[in-house]
Design a protein around this motif. Structure first.
Motif, PDB file in Angstrom:
ATOM      1  N   LEU A  33       6.090   6.414  -7.141  1.00  0.00           N
ATOM      2  CA  LEU A  33       7.305   5.634  -7.315  1.00  0.00           C
ATOM      3  C   LEU A  33       7.143   4.217  -6.780  1.00  0.00           C
ATOM      4  O   LEU A  33       7.493   3.245  -7.441  1.00  0.00           O
ATOM      5  CB  LEU A  33       8.477   6.324  -6.620  1.00  0.00           C
ATOM      6  N   LEU A  34       6.582   4.072  -5.588  1.00  0.00           N
ATOM      7  CA  LEU A  34       6.491   2.752  -4.978  1.00  0.00           C
ATOM      8  C   LEU A  34       5.282   1.964  -5.456  1.00  0.00           C
ATOM      9  O   LEU A  34       5.314   0.738  -5.480  1.00  0.00           O
ATOM     10  CB  LEU A  34       6.455   2.890  -3.457  1.00  0.00           C
ATOM     11  N   ALA A  35       4.217   2.653  -5.842  1.00  0.00           N
ATOM     12  CA  ALA A  35       3.027   1.928  -6.269  1.00  0.00           C
ATOM     13  C   ALA A  35       3.250   1.220  -7.590  1.00  0.00           C
ATOM     14  O   ALA A  35       2.629   0.198  -7.865  1.00  0.00           O
ATOM     15  CB  ALA A  35       1.838   2.880  -6.382  1.00  0.00           C
ATOM     16  N   ARG A  36       4.148   1.743  -8.431  1.00  0.00           N
ATOM     17  CA  ARG A  36       4.348   1.167  -9.756  1.00  0.00           C
ATOM     18  C   ARG A  36       5.699   0.484  -9.904  1.00  0.00           C
ATOM     19  O   ARG A  36       6.200   0.298 -10.986  1.00  0.00           O
ATOM     20  CB  ARG A  36       4.180   2.264 -10.815  1.00  0.00           C
ATOM     21  N   THR A  37       6.287   0.133  -8.768  1.00  0.00           N
ATOM     22  CA  THR A  37       7.502  -0.669  -8.794  1.00  0.00           C
ATOM     23  C   THR A  37       7.282  -1.904  -7.937  1.00  0.00           C
ATOM     24  O   THR A  37       6.535  -1.869  -6.963  1.00  0.00           O
ATOM     25  CB  THR A  37       8.717   0.106  -8.248  1.00  0.00           C
ATOM     26  N   ASP A  38       7.903  -2.984  -8.314  1.00  0.00           N
ATOM     27  CA  ASP A  38       7.774  -4.232  -7.571  1.00  0.00           C
ATOM     28  C   ASP A  38       8.850  -4.266  -6.487  1.00  0.00           C
ATOM     29  O   ASP A  38       9.774  -5.068  -6.537  1.00  0.00           O
ATOM     30  CB  ASP A  38       7.902  -5.420  -8.527  1.00  0.00           C
ATOM     31  N   ASN A  77       0.860  -1.184   0.000  1.00  0.00           N
ATOM     32  CA  ASN A  77       0.000   0.000   0.000  1.00  0.00           C
ATOM     33  C   ASN A  77       0.895   1.232   0.000  1.00  0.00           C
ATOM     34  O   ASN A  77       1.259   1.759   1.049  1.00  0.00           O
ATOM     35  CB  ASN A  77      -0.919  -0.009   1.221  1.00  0.00           C
ATOM     36  N   ALA A  78       1.251   1.677  -1.200  1.00  0.00           N
ATOM     37  CA  ALA A  78       2.167   2.808  -1.320  1.00  0.00           C
ATOM     38  C   ALA A  78       1.562   4.085  -0.748  1.00  0.00           C
ATOM     39  O   ALA A  78       2.269   4.931  -0.202  1.00  0.00           O
ATOM     40  CB  ALA A  78       2.555   3.023  -2.780  1.00  0.00           C
ATOM     41  N   THR A  79       0.244   4.227  -0.844  1.00  0.00           N
ATOM     42  CA  THR A  79      -0.410   5.419  -0.310  1.00  0.00           C
ATOM     43  C   THR A  79      -0.243   5.495   1.198  1.00  0.00           C
ATOM     44  O   THR A  79       0.046   6.563   1.762  1.00  0.00           O
ATOM     45  CB  THR A  79      -1.899   5.421  -0.675  1.00  0.00           C
ATOM     46  N   ALA A  80      -0.404   4.366   1.880  1.00  0.00           N
ATOM     47  CA  ALA A  80      -0.246   4.341   3.339  1.00  0.00           C
ATOM     48  C   ALA A  80       1.194   4.635   3.737  1.00  0.00           C
ATOM     49  O   ALA A  80       1.449   5.349   4.719  1.00  0.00           O
ATOM     50  CB  ALA A  80      -0.686   2.985   3.887  1.00  0.00           C
ATOM     51  N   LEU A  81       2.153   4.097   2.974  1.00  0.00           N
ATOM     52  CA  LEU A  81       3.557   4.350   3.287  1.00  0.00           C
ATOM     53  C   LEU A  81       3.909   5.819   3.063  1.00  0.00           C
ATOM     54  O   LEU A  81       4.612   6.441   3.867  1.00  0.00           O
ATOM     55  CB  LEU A  81       4.451   3.450   2.433  1.00  0.00           C
ATOM     56  N   ALA A  82       3.403   6.402   1.980  1.00  0.00           N
ATOM     57  CA  ALA A  82       3.661   7.814   1.713  1.00  0.00           C
ATOM     58  C   ALA A  82       3.034   8.705   2.785  1.00  0.00           C
ATOM     59  O   ALA A  82       3.617   9.713   3.196  1.00  0.00           O
ATOM     60  CB  ALA A  82       3.128   8.193   0.334  1.00  0.00           C
ATOM     61  N   ALA A  83       1.836   8.330   3.245  1.00  0.00           N
ATOM     62  CA  ALA A  83       1.185   9.118   4.293  1.00  0.00           C
ATOM     63  C   ALA A  83       1.975   9.045   5.594  1.00  0.00           C
ATOM     64  O   ALA A  83       2.140  10.055   6.299  1.00  0.00           O
ATOM     65  CB  ALA A  83      -0.239   8.614   4.505  1.00  0.00           C
ATOM     66  N   THR A 131       7.309   6.291  10.807  1.00  0.00           N
ATOM     67  CA  THR A 131       7.950   5.597   9.687  1.00  0.00           C
ATOM     68  C   THR A 131       8.204   6.591   8.572  1.00  0.00           C
ATOM     69  O   THR A 131       7.350   7.429   8.264  1.00  0.00           O
ATOM     70  CB  THR A 131       7.040   4.466   9.167  1.00  0.00           C
ATOM     71  N   HIS A 132       9.398   6.508   7.974  1.00  0.00           N
ATOM     72  CA  HIS A 132       9.670   7.350   6.807  1.00  0.00           C
ATOM     73  C   HIS A 132      10.629   6.635   5.876  1.00  0.00           C
ATOM     74  O   HIS A 132      11.352   5.721   6.271  1.00  0.00           O
ATOM     75  CB  HIS A 132      10.250   8.713   7.215  1.00  0.00           C
ATOM     76  N   VAL A 133      10.589   7.042   4.624  1.00  0.00           N
ATOM     77  CA  VAL A 133      11.541   6.540   3.633  1.00  0.00           C
ATOM     78  C   VAL A 133      12.815   7.350   3.802  1.00  0.00           C
ATOM     79  O   VAL A 133      12.843   8.540   3.497  1.00  0.00           O
ATOM     80  CB  VAL A 133      10.989   6.670   2.208  1.00  0.00           C
ATOM     81  N   GLU A 134      13.861   6.716   4.273  1.00  0.00           N
ATOM     82  CA  GLU A 134      15.087   7.453   4.579  1.00  0.00           C
ATOM     83  C   GLU A 134      15.837   7.836   3.318  1.00  0.00           C
ATOM     84  O   GLU A 134      16.332   8.955   3.191  1.00  0.00           O
ATOM     85  CB  GLU A 134      15.993   6.622   5.487  1.00  0.00           C
ATOM     86  N   HIS A 135      15.945   6.898   2.392  1.00  0.00           N
ATOM     87  CA  HIS A 135      16.653   7.244   1.169  1.00  0.00           C
ATOM     88  C   HIS A 135      16.188   6.399  -0.011  1.00  0.00           C
ATOM     89  O   HIS A 135      15.669   5.299   0.165  1.00  0.00           O
ATOM     90  CB  HIS A 135      18.171   7.106   1.331  1.00  0.00           C
ATOM     91  N   PHE A 136      16.353   6.960  -1.182  1.00  0.00           N
ATOM     92  CA  PHE A 136      16.173   6.268  -2.452  1.00  0.00           C
ATOM     93  C   PHE A 136      17.486   6.327  -3.210  1.00  0.00           C
ATOM     94  O   PHE A 136      18.197   7.328  -3.170  1.00  0.00           O
ATOM     95  CB  PHE A 136      15.114   6.960  -3.315  1.00  0.00           C
ATOM     96  N   VAL A 137      17.800   5.263  -3.906  1.00  0.00           N
ATOM     97  CA  VAL A 137      18.896   5.269  -4.868  1.00  0.00           C
ATOM     98  C   VAL A 137      18.327   4.710  -6.163  1.00  0.00           C
ATOM     99  O   VAL A 137      17.731   3.636  -6.178  1.00  0.00           O
ATOM    100  CB  VAL A 137      20.097   4.425  -4.412  1.00  0.00           C
TER     101      VAL A 137
END
Length: 270
Positions: free
Chosen positions: A162-167, A63-69, A219-225
């Motif tokens: 980004l996360l909803a459309r990636t596996d 659930n990318a929406t929940a993670l983004a929230a 909870t947060h997304v610390e980094h993307f590469v």
């Protein structure tokens, strides 16, 4: 009476056949009992994936929406975002680098940006609904009043898309006290849903890695590469884009030293 040899041979043959023939069937026929038909037994139900954080399970992002929230709630408008892009050619030589930093405490925002393939170095300072921009190119400094574009607003970073459309799959987990860190990887990502570095064309072979941190504060997304292959000026290159979020409970965003001059030069445009 004399028995002829041919007749005698025939009689002997007939006598032998009748001697070998059974006098009667004394063995009862076997009774066939049908084998029991096994009943259909339901396959064991698999336990659902373990919930690790909002929008994230052991199987990956569900659930990318929940993670983004959750990410936006944890940042709460007070954070530092660092963005770095590095482009290399086939000889692994650095072709270009770009760095930018956003500092935001909810009321004041400061943004610095160095372009990837030449152009002016930009700095923004935003306060009370007004943004000033300082541009430096070839030793020439200019100022103007402007509005921050959506990309410059770190809270608008589109984690959902980004996360909803990636596996994205969880490939590693770490725990240190109350802090949990989850490493995610997605390969063969559609280049249309990620941030293509400016000046890069024909992007292919996109891989995304992310680190999600969960603790007592949220909870947060610390980094993307994000890794790419592509072309720059018709030459093959590889590009690496890194984004790192650092939430801060308190964050001072001091006004830049150039702000008084920017105000003076843009006073007539106010």
């Amino acid at each position: 009476m004399r028995v002829r040899p041919a007749l005698l041979a025939l009689l002997l043959v007939l006598a032998g056949c009748s001697a070998l023939a059974p006098g009667g069937d004394t063995t009862p026929e076997p009774t066939l009992t049908p084998a029991p038909v096994p009943e259909d037994t339901p396959s064991p139900t698999r336990a659902p994936p373990e919930r690790l954080a909002p929008g994230l399970t052991t199987a990956g992002v569900d659930n990318a929406t929940a993670l983004a929230a959750a990410h936006a709630t944890r940042l709460n408008g007070t954070y530092v975002l660092r963005r770095n892009v590095t482009v290399r050619n086939t000889n692994i030589n650095v072709v270009a680098r770009s760095r930018s930093v956003i500092r935001d405490n909810g009321t004041h925002e400061r943004y610095q940006y160095t372009p990837l393939f030449g152009g002016p170095r930009l700095e923004y300072y935003h306060t009370n609904g007004t943004a000033w921009r300082r541009s430096v190119e070839n030793g020439t400094v200019t100022y103007d009043r402007t509005t921050l574009e959506p990309w410059f607003d770190g809270s608008a970073f589109d984690i959902t898309t980004l996360l909803a459309r990636t596996d994205a799959r969880v490939v590693d987990r770490e725990r240190a006290g109350a802090t949990r860190r989850y490493e995610l990887v997605a390969r063969d990502v559609d280049e249309q849903v990620v941030f293509t570095p400016e000046g890069i064309r024909n992007v292919t072979a996109v891989t995304v890695a992310a680190s999600v941190v969960s603790d007592s504060n949220g909870t947060h997304v610390e980094h993307f590469v994000i890794w790419y292959r592509g072309e720059h000026e018709r030459q093959p290159v590889t590009a690496e884009l890194r984004l790192r979020f650092t939430p801060r409970d308190r964050l001072a965003v001091p006004a830049p030293a150039w702000l008084p001059e920017a105000r003076n030069r843009t006073a007539s445009s106010a």
